[in-house]
Design a protein around this motif. Structure first.
Motif, short mmCIF file in Angstrom:
data_model
loop_
_atom_site.label_atom_id
_atom_site.label_comp_id
_atom_site.label_asym_id
_atom_site.label_seq_id
_atom_site.Cartn_x
_atom_site.Cartn_y
_atom_site.Cartn_z
N LYS A 1 48.27 36.78 49.02
CA LYS A 1 48.20 35.86 50.16
C LYS A 1 49.58 35.29 50.48
CE LYS A 1 44.69 33.57 48.35
NZ LYS A 1 43.61 32.56 48.15
N ARG A 2 50.42 35.11 49.47
CA ARG A 2 51.79 34.66 49.76
C ARG A 2 52.57 35.73 50.52
NH1 ARG A 2 51.48 32.56 44.40
NH2 ARG A 2 52.60 34.39 43.58
N GLU A 3 52.36 36.98 50.13
CA GLU A 3 53.08 38.07 50.78
C GLU A 3 52.51 38.39 52.16
OE1 GLU A 3 52.69 41.20 47.95
OE2 GLU A 3 54.09 40.29 46.50
N ALA A 12 33.03 33.43 45.79
CA ALA A 12 33.18 32.06 45.30
C ALA A 12 34.56 31.78 44.75
CB ALA A 12 32.12 31.76 44.24
N LEU A 13 35.24 32.81 44.25
CA LEU A 13 36.61 32.61 43.77
C LEU A 13 37.51 32.12 44.89
CD1 LEU A 13 38.16 32.93 41.08
CD2 LEU A 13 38.83 35.22 41.85
N LEU A 32 42.95 36.00 39.87
CA LEU A 32 43.32 34.91 40.78
C LEU A 32 44.80 34.97 41.11
CD1 LEU A 32 42.31 32.41 42.29
CD2 LEU A 32 42.86 31.06 40.25
N GLU A 33 45.61 35.27 40.12
CA GLU A 33 47.06 35.33 40.37
C GLU A 33 47.41 36.49 41.29
OE1 GLU A 33 50.80 34.52 40.83
OE2 GLU A 33 49.35 33.18 39.85
N ARG A 34 46.74 37.64 41.15
CA ARG A 34 46.98 38.76 42.06
C ARG A 34 46.60 38.38 43.48
NH1 ARG A 34 44.83 41.91 37.81
NH2 ARG A 34 42.80 42.08 38.84
N ARG A 35 45.50 37.68 43.64
CA ARG A 35 45.08 37.26 44.98
C ARG A 35 46.06 36.26 45.58
NH1 ARG A 35 38.57 36.40 45.45
NH2 ARG A 35 37.89 38.43 44.63
N ALA A 54 38.38 30.70 26.27
CA ALA A 54 39.63 31.46 26.29
C ALA A 54 39.40 32.84 26.91
CB ALA A 54 40.18 31.59 24.87
N ALA A 55 38.28 33.48 26.58
CA ALA A 55 37.97 34.79 27.16
C ALA A 55 37.77 34.70 28.66
CB ALA A 55 36.74 35.38 26.48
N ALA A 56 37.15 33.62 29.13
CA ALA A 56 36.96 33.44 30.57
C ALA A 56 38.31 33.33 31.27
CB ALA A 56 36.13 32.18 30.83
N ARG A 57 39.22 32.61 30.68
CA ARG A 57 40.54 32.47 31.30
C ARG A 57 41.23 33.83 31.38
NH1 ARG A 57 41.46 27.19 31.92
NH2 ARG A 57 40.67 25.70 30.36
N ARG A 58 41.12 34.63 30.32
CA ARG A 58 41.77 35.94 30.33
C ARG A 58 41.18 36.86 31.40
NH1 ARG A 58 41.54 35.33 24.70
NH2 ARG A 58 39.74 36.73 24.56
N ALA A 59 39.91 36.68 31.70
CA ALA A 59 39.28 37.53 32.71
C ALA A 59 39.61 37.08 34.13
CB ALA A 59 37.76 37.53 32.51
N ILE A 60 39.62 35.76 34.36
CA ILE A 60 39.72 35.23 35.72
C ILE A 60 41.17 35.07 36.17
CG2 ILE A 60 39.24 33.22 37.19
CD1 ILE A 60 36.79 34.87 36.63
N GLU A 61 42.02 34.54 35.33
CA GLU A 61 43.36 34.13 35.77
C GLU A 61 44.21 35.28 36.30
OE1 GLU A 61 44.84 31.82 32.52
OE2 GLU A 61 43.64 30.05 33.09
N PRO A 62 44.19 36.48 35.70
CA PRO A 62 44.98 37.58 36.30
C PRO A 62 44.49 37.96 37.70
CG PRO A 62 44.42 38.08 34.02
CD PRO A 62 43.62 36.88 34.41
#
Length: 536
Positions: free
Chosen positions: A289-291, A302-303, A282-285, A272-280
């Protein structure tokens, strides 16, 4: 260094909504019926297992730690495996070097093959490494997702390691060196520059390797984020410990028992801690890229490699990072620790190493070719792995169908096989096999046909430190380069010694695993540099 879940900013009891299996009801509300039913079922299956095992005696493969006549569980054989597998395996192959044996391990029965059969099975599609990972580490259960992503049939993790991480070794060499310099400045303060300072070796090297690995895996944005670094340092230990504890329970009970074991709860908390660190991040990236599609070129770690390799296929980004960190960080930490311990016992090798490092870096700077030219260092690394690999067996596989090998060994569908690593300690293969010789593989390079086999990344039946064949460690090229960079900084910047009067460090054997002494201390003192490694 495992710590409690609270150390990562997560509660000791993670809300079920944060679990990977969000729809599963909480069994703890009615624990007793679950446990009673599971235990009764387990005993019934154990009885069936015991009966069927007695019928396997006619396959001609001796069992090194079988159940006794009145034993109905594997408790004693598993305890014997954990405490004495190294001695049992060594004793068997000392007198039967080319004959297989069977052993009850903490993850079930394993057929141990001699090194002479390694080439035969190395690329056999009927023997699956990913299936072994999935089976041995409970990858279907929450908390063990780090093992699941690496065992997917899509092979996204493996593709990133082979296609991107290995391809860009030259590109990541300078950033790895830069991060090593920054980390050591914090981790090993100089003090007055004259006094020896004492550290726990494993703890210090784990912090170093976790951070420099994260520089490549996640870039500067997260490689110094302490919350993420805590996860990467501790998830492997927590998940391994949880997997080992869970294996002590009968397999039919594990889907219930894991909810109640503290070690499994900690593994779930770290996921759960890994998800909290990585997912924000990744979502910003993804939003950037969409914009602006051209912004993808800004991300080169690697991300982003996982995003490109997945190409829209389903994968779990946070868990992919856990998987690649698990594969890289603790094994490289163990290697760097053991090399330093071996050099402390053989100080005559240190000055020639420093001379080689300084010459290579003066000529080429921090480039992949400079690391390749550190041939004595390469020999030292390979020799350390020869005497103290991470396990006494390698090439673990699950049979996807019945297999009969050339010597007549029958491997049944669903059974586990592994290859003994005793060829690395065989006097017929390596002269003075029990003695550490840092120049052993440097000399081998001058032998006809020895240039390739002598390199630390090369595999073969007589050197299984990285496995062998199609499933040999795909990240070994990165791991060796990373270890060379770390060791160059450590040896050029500091003198090292064991504390006076300290007992000789000893590798710890648990089951099939071998680990550098986790309690070993070393002392360091800054020294004058032959070449300014931070300015190159």
């Amino acid at each position: 260094m495992a710590t409690s879940a609270e150390s990562f900013g997560v509660p000791s009891s993670v809300p079920w909504a944060d679990m990977a299996f969000k729809s599963m009801p909480d069994p703890s509300a009615k624990a007793l019926p679950y446990l009673v039913t599971a235990i009764l079922l387990a005993f019934a299956l154990y009885s069936l297992s015991h009966t069927s095992r007695l019928g396997w005696a006619d396959d001609g493969i001796p069992h090194l730690n079988p159940r006794g006549p009145l034993e109905f569980t594997d408790t004693r054989p598993k305890q014997q495996f954990v405490a004495g597998a190294r001695q049992l395996v060594a004793a068997w192959f000392a007198t039967h070097p080319d004959r297989p044996a069977r052993m009850t391990s903490d993850f079930g029965d394993v057929t141990l093959l001699p090194p002479s059969l390694a080439n035969e099975i190395r690329n056999d599609d009927r023997l699956s490494f990913s299936r072994w990972i999935y089976k041995a580490f409970h990858a279907h259960l929450p908390g063990f997702e780090g093992f699941r992503e690496g065992s997917r049939d899509s092979h996204i993790v493996q593709a990133v390691i082979l296609k991107d991480l290995t391809k860009y070794l030259n590109k990541v060499t300078a950033p790895l060196s830069e991060e090593t310099g920054l980390t050591l400045a914090e981790l090993l303060p100089a003090g007055d520059g004259k006094e020896w300072q004492t550290i726990n070796l494993r703890e210090a090297m784990l912090r170093l390797v976790a951070r420099i690995s994260s520089r490549v895996f996640l870039g500067e944005e997260l490689c110094r984020d302490e919350a993420w670094l805590d996860v990467t340092r501790n998830y492997t230990l927590a998940a391994m410990a949880a997997a080992a504890e869970l294996r002590l329970w009968p397999s039919p009970t594990r889907f219930v028992v894991h909810w109640f074991l503290p070690s499994c709860r900690q593994a779930r908390a770290l996921v759960a801690a890994a998800r909290r660190a990585i997912e924000p991040v990744l979502e910003r990236r993804r939003r950037a890229k969409r914009e602006n599609p051209e912004s993808a070129a800004m991300f080169d770690d690697a991300l982003e490699w996982f995003e490109q390799t997945a190409g829209g296929r389903d994968y779990d980004a946070a868990i992919a990072q856990l998987s690649i960190s698990m594969a890289a960080i603790h094994t490289t930490t163990d290697l760097v620790c053991q090399v330093l311990l071996d050099l402390a016992a053989h100080p005559e090798v240190v000055e020639p190493l420093r001379e080689e490092m300084a010459a290579a870096l003066r000529d080429g700077g921090w480039r992949k070719t400079s690391l390749y030219n550190m041939r004595l260092l390469d020999s030292v690394i390979k020799e350390t792995q020869r005497l103290k690999p991470i396990g006494i067996v390698a090439m673990r596989r699950v049979a996807l169908s019945d297999v009969t090998l050339s010597d007549g060994t029958a491997i049944r569908k669903g059974s586990v096989v592994a290859v003994s690593s005793h060829g690395m300690w065989d006097e017929a293969v390596h002269a003075n096999a029990d003695t550490w010789d840092g120049q052993r593989f440097l000399r081998m390079r001058s032998d006809s046909g020895g240039e390739h086999a002598a390199q630390s990344v090369s595999t073969g039946p007589d050197h299984l430190a990285f496995g062998h064949g199609r499933h040999a460690c795909p990240g070994r090229f990165f791991a060796v380069n990373e270890a060379k960079i770390a060791l160059a900084h450590l040896l050029l910047k500091f003198d090292w010694r064991l504390p006076a009067g300290a007992p000789p460090p000893a590798a710890r054997a648990v089951g099939f695993s071998l680990a550098a002494d986790p309690f070993a201390s070393m002392q360091y003192r800054p020294r004058e540099l032959e070449v300014d490694v931070d300015a190159l």
